[in-house]
Design a protein around this motif. Structure first.
Motif, PDB file in Angstrom:
ATOM      1  N   LEU A 231      40.144  56.075  50.275  1.00 18.28           N
ATOM      2  CA  LEU A 231      40.315  55.562  48.917  1.00 18.28           C
ATOM      3  C   LEU A 231      41.664  54.859  48.790  1.00 18.28           C
ATOM      4  O   LEU A 231      42.711  55.480  48.932  1.00 18.28           O
ATOM      5  CB  LEU A 231      40.205  56.708  47.903  1.00 18.28           C
ATOM      6  N   SER A 232      41.622  53.570  48.525  1.00 15.45           N
ATOM      7  CA  SER A 232      42.810  52.728  48.431  1.00 15.45           C
ATOM      8  C   SER A 232      43.141  52.452  46.964  1.00 15.45           C
ATOM      9  O   SER A 232      42.446  52.908  46.053  1.00 15.45           O
ATOM     10  CB  SER A 232      42.551  51.403  49.143  1.00 15.45           C
ATOM     11  N   LEU A 233      44.178  51.668  46.745  1.00 16.78           N
ATOM     12  CA  LEU A 233      44.550  51.293  45.385  1.00 16.78           C
ATOM     13  C   LEU A 233      43.421  50.517  44.703  1.00 16.78           C
ATOM     14  O   LEU A 233      43.138  50.730  43.521  1.00 16.78           O
ATOM     15  CB  LEU A 233      45.840  50.461  45.399  1.00 16.78           C
ATOM     16  N   ALA A 234      42.763  49.624  45.426  1.00 17.74           N
ATOM     17  CA  ALA A 234      41.637  48.883  44.841  1.00 17.74           C
ATOM     18  C   ALA A 234      40.525  49.840  44.426  1.00 17.74           C
ATOM     19  O   ALA A 234      39.879  49.651  43.381  1.00 17.74           O
ATOM     20  CB  ALA A 234      41.101  47.855  45.836  1.00 17.74           C
ATOM     21  N   ALA A 235      40.289  50.890  45.221  1.00 18.33           N
ATOM     22  CA  ALA A 235      39.265  51.881  44.867  1.00 18.33           C
ATOM     23  C   ALA A 235      39.637  52.627  43.592  1.00 18.33           C
ATOM     24  O   ALA A 235      38.768  52.949  42.772  1.00 18.33           O
ATOM     25  CB  ALA A 235      39.076  52.864  46.021  1.00 18.33           C
ATOM     26  N   GLY A 260      41.625  45.383  39.888  1.00 22.43           N
ATOM     27  CA  GLY A 260      40.904  45.583  41.133  1.00 22.43           C
ATOM     28  C   GLY A 260      40.485  44.278  41.785  1.00 22.43           C
ATOM     29  O   GLY A 260      40.628  44.109  43.001  1.00 22.43           O
ATOM     30  N   ILE A 261      39.979  43.348  40.998  1.00 22.07           N
ATOM     31  CA  ILE A 261      39.553  42.053  41.529  1.00 22.07           C
ATOM     32  C   ILE A 261      40.707  41.323  42.199  1.00 22.07           C
ATOM     33  O   ILE A 261      40.531  40.639  43.213  1.00 22.07           O
ATOM     34  CB  ILE A 261      38.934  41.192  40.405  1.00 22.07           C
ATOM     35  N   ALA A 262      41.901  41.503  41.664  1.00 22.58           N
ATOM     36  CA  ALA A 262      43.077  40.801  42.204  1.00 22.58           C
ATOM     37  C   ALA A 262      43.392  41.214  43.635  1.00 22.58           C
ATOM     38  O   ALA A 262      43.975  40.431  44.391  1.00 22.58           O
ATOM     39  CB  ALA A 262      44.278  41.052  41.298  1.00 22.58           C
TER      40      ALA A 262
END
Length: 500
Positions: A231-235, A260-262
């Motif tokens: 699990l990453s920052l985008a997750a 998240g899209i960024a």
């Protein structure tokens, strides 16, 4: 509650035994008392790995033969995306027929699997600060952030089933206990929080996880070749956006989805990139997947028993057909070839689609595949729905996100111009297309209080044994009961009102 951790040196897996007397005595390579250990950062990482391993449980994201996958494929089985065939083993028929009762063992197993992940995360969070130094601060951030995210994810996965509604501010709807402590105490019998209390705890964990994962020691840790098993920052941005959408907190959902899209991968717009996400030949737009390595099973056996080419459940004809010319997903859509294949059913019905997206890696058909739990398209579709439902002034933005997903998926797509109900219905249909077999449909119907109406195969004996063809928004089966096994163990677990 679990009494001790067994760390198995050969496989690095974590297993937890009940606080009751063990019925089977097994001797692991070495054991650690969970109240006094882990005793260093290496062991902390082992426990974190154990939390991830818990997601593969046969009644969580994994699947046995004709059962399981409660957070994976079950939401499609229980809704209108898939229909049970006459090849079914009937192992999950109480769920597919929506006639489960308070003694349903599969519900108990799912509850236990979720809290097992929570227990492992809590062990990490209770012990990691003992070993924190200035030199390993970013490593601590990485581990803490994931443990908080896993704790939030497991709680939310259970909440979606057990809560009768998703009202963010309700002080009467029963959610679940939000466990934040690993404690060995046979007298500990926590009660269920209300929705408001539960959301407060959930969002606090996600916000803390976001802070920690914004400053870590090794960004490449989240990517292993063609997969993203951590699990990453985008997750975190995606999981927050998902929670906000359920809570109808639309501005917050928009903000999290935009963040998240960024940093997420771009939308997959080729057959190779899209199909590759499911057979591990391309990373595509994966944000996070539940990893099933060799000999660890996979999510598919509830629906498609790959080694026997048997389909216990098949795509509803309203989703897709063999001809590829009718249904929501057609042959001009890259999702069609990635998700379905024409696999013989019976002599009386020789042509029928199977859901083959999890049949195996590369060209294999052994049911050992990863479960794609988060991908970039979800961020766009969350934001589209939040724009559309948040304000009429944002409908143009909603339409742009919807068209972006369709343009990436459908050859020769001509952008549509939609507004009002037509727009929100189109977004709902796009979610149905995009997430077939990915654990969303039952909850999408539940959170929007729609009637479940199964398609043309329902009630046709030659095609399906299922006769429960609709479910009203007021039906008790939209939520799981607290099973008799659970209330026998903890009499403070209040039952859902509709199940009393």
């Amino acid at each position: 509650m679990y009494k001790k951790i067994a760390l198995l040196a050969m496989v690095g897996a974590l297993s937890l035994s009940s606080c009751q007397k063990d019925l089977i005595e097994l001797t692991p390579d070495f054991t650690l008392d969970a109240e006094n250990n882990p005793s260093n950062m290496v062991q902390i990482e082992h426990v974190l790995n154990g939390a991830y391993a818990g997601l593969r449980a046969a009644d969580y994201y994994g699947s046995g033969s004709g059962t399981g996958s409660v957070s994976g494929l079950m939401p499609d089985v229980m809704s209108d995306n898939l229909f049970e065939t006459n090849q079914s083993l009937a192992n999950s028929r109480p769920m597919s027929q929506l006639v489960f009762q308070i003694n349903e063992d599969q519900i108990t197993r799912f509850y236990n699997a979720g809290y097992k992940v929570v227990s492992s995360a809590n062990i990490v969070l209770q012990n990691i600060d003992k070993f924190a130094t200035a030199a390993n601060a970013k490593q601590v951030n990485r581990i803490k952030g994931q443990a908080l995210a896993l704790r939030a994810l497991a709680h939310f996965d259970m909440f979606k089933y057990f809560a009768e509604d998703y009202d963010r501010n309700s002080t009467t709807t029963l959610a679940l206990n939000y466990s934040k402590e690993f404690k060995v105490d046979v007298n500990a019998k926590p009660s269920r929080l209300n929705n408001k209390q539960f959301y407060d705890e959930l969002l606090a964990d996600l916000n803390a996880a976001q802070g920690f994962l914004g400053d870590v020691d090794n960004a490449s840790y989240y990517i292993t070749g063609l997969v993203k098993p951590r699990l990453s920052l985008a997750a975190i941005h995606l999981l927050k956006a998902r929670v906000y959408l359920y809570a109808k907190m639309y501005p917050e959902a928009i903000a999290s989805a935009t963040a998240g899209i960024a940093i997420a991968p771009t939308l997959a717009n080729t057959q190779t990139a899209f199909t590759g996400m499911y057979n591990q030949t391309a990373a595509g737009e994966i944000i996070w997947n539940v990893q099933f390595d060799a000999n660890q099973g996979g999510p598919t056996n509830l629906v498609y028993f790959a080694t026997q080419t048997q389909s216990y459940f098949r795509p509803a004809l309203e989703i897709a057909t063999v001809s590829g010319t009718t249904g929501l997903i057609r042959s001009s859509d890259i999702r069609y070839a990635a998700y379905f294949a024409n696999v013989r059913q019976l002599a009386s019905n020789p042509q029928a689609l199977a859901l083959i997206k999890y049949r195996g890696k590369s060209a294999l058909s052994n049911a050992n595949a990863n479960f794609i739990a988060m991908k970039t398209a979800e961020l766009y579709l969350i934001r589209a729905e939040a724009y559309a439902k948040g304000s009429p002034a944002q409908e143009t933005l909603a339409l742009a996100d919807l068209n972006a997903v369709r343009n990436a998926r459908i050859a020769g797509y001509v952008p549509e111009v939609l507004a009002g109900t037509a727009l929100t219905d189109a977004i709902a249909n796009e979610r149905r297309r995009e997430f077939v077999g990915e654990g969303h449909r039952f909850f999408d119907l539940k959170r929007t209080t729609r009637t479940l109406q199964r398609g043309s195969t329902c009630g046709v004996p030659s095609l399906s044994p299922i006769t429960t063809c609709s479910l009203a928004p007021s039906a008790r089966e939209w939520s799981f009961p607290i099973t008799q096994t659970l209330t026998n163990a903890n009499n403070n677990l209040q039952q859902n009102p509709s199940w009393r």
